[in-house]
Design a protein around this motif. Sequence first.
Motif, short mmCIF file in Angstrom:
data_model
loop_
_atom_site.label_atom_id
_atom_site.label_comp_id
_atom_site.label_asym_id
_atom_site.label_seq_id
_atom_site.Cartn_x
_atom_site.Cartn_y
_atom_site.Cartn_z
N HIS A 67 -34.41 78.27 -71.15
CA HIS A 67 -33.29 77.46 -70.39
C HIS A 67 -32.96 76.08 -70.92
O HIS A 67 -31.86 75.67 -71.26
N GLY A 68 -33.83 75.18 -71.03
CA GLY A 68 -33.93 74.03 -71.85
C GLY A 68 -33.45 72.82 -71.07
O GLY A 68 -33.68 71.75 -71.46
N PRO B 162 -27.57 79.33 -68.79
CA PRO B 162 -26.59 78.53 -69.27
C PRO B 162 -26.12 79.22 -70.39
O PRO B 162 -26.72 79.81 -71.39
N SER B 163 -24.70 79.10 -70.57
CA SER B 163 -23.91 79.33 -71.99
C SER B 163 -24.42 78.79 -73.09
O SER B 163 -25.00 77.58 -72.98
N PRO B 164 -24.30 79.07 -74.43
CA PRO B 164 -24.57 78.19 -75.59
C PRO B 164 -23.91 76.56 -75.67
O PRO B 164 -24.59 75.86 -75.80
N LYS B 165 -22.64 76.80 -74.78
CA LYS B 165 -21.96 75.29 -74.78
C LYS B 165 -22.68 74.58 -73.89
O LYS B 165 -23.15 73.30 -73.88
N MET C 286 -20.71 73.97 -68.79
CA MET C 286 -19.88 72.85 -69.76
C MET C 286 -18.91 73.33 -70.69
O MET C 286 -18.33 72.83 -71.48
N HIS C 287 -18.96 74.87 -70.56
CA HIS C 287 -17.94 75.55 -71.58
C HIS C 287 -16.60 75.00 -70.97
O HIS C 287 -16.29 74.78 -69.74
N ALA D 204 -27.58 87.91 -75.99
CA ALA D 204 -26.56 87.96 -76.98
C ALA D 204 -25.29 86.70 -76.71
O ALA D 204 -24.73 87.16 -75.87
N GLY D 205 -25.48 85.79 -77.19
CA GLY D 205 -24.34 84.75 -76.79
C GLY D 205 -24.62 84.07 -75.53
O GLY D 205 -25.55 84.06 -75.05
N ALA D 206 -23.34 84.36 -74.62
CA ALA D 206 -23.35 84.07 -73.33
C ALA D 206 -23.01 85.42 -72.50
O ALA D 206 -22.49 85.20 -71.30
N SER D 207 -23.35 86.51 -73.22
CA SER D 207 -23.08 87.79 -72.42
C SER D 207 -24.15 88.07 -71.35
O SER D 207 -25.25 88.51 -71.69
N ASP D 208 -23.93 87.95 -70.14
CA ASP D 208 -24.92 88.39 -68.92
C ASP D 208 -25.04 89.96 -68.93
O ASP D 208 -26.19 90.21 -68.83
N SER D 209 -24.23 90.66 -69.67
CA SER D 209 -24.71 92.15 -69.49
C SER D 209 -25.58 92.23 -70.58
O SER D 209 -26.41 93.53 -70.61
#
Length: 171
Positions: free
Chosen positions: A11-12, A30-33, A42-43, A89-94
């Motif tokens: 999470h960070g 959280p998304s990468p952004k 924050m995206h 994978a990235g921001a993909s919840d699935s």
Amino acid sequence: MESRELQHVEHGFGPVWDADSRMLVLGSMPSPKSREAAFYYMHPQNRFWPVMAALFDEPVPEPTAEARRDFALRHRFALWDVIASCDIAGASDSSIRNAVPNDLAPIIRASRITHVFTTGGKAAQLYRRLCAPQLAAAGIDIPMTPLPSTSPANARMRLPQLVEAYRRILA
């Protein structure tokens, strides 16, 4: 282009809350952004902050962690995520695999939080599977209401529809 390869992600950054928080709004991860900015939603195309601004009849807070933290605390909502770490994978919840939940009990006990809201289907699913049993084991019985995702991936819902769906948090 977002990577389709699973990466292990921590999470960070911690939750936003204080002793006066009355509701807890949980995303999935959280998304990468957002991880890059070390703050929630924050995206630039995520509609969470415009939705919350419309609900509270205020301008959208500046896109800084400080301005958005102040907005959340002023309106007595806490922010966190269901997941402490996962493979994604990235921001993909699935794509989420091997999810490890955050321990929500300490902030619920130390605040006035009486309701949990999840943003998006995956957050609701993971909350039910991972967090609700932990809370029950800790003797905490708190209602949870799933809300739609404000992510740009949820393109079928326009801003007015999201605002209407999120009105439940004001009740």
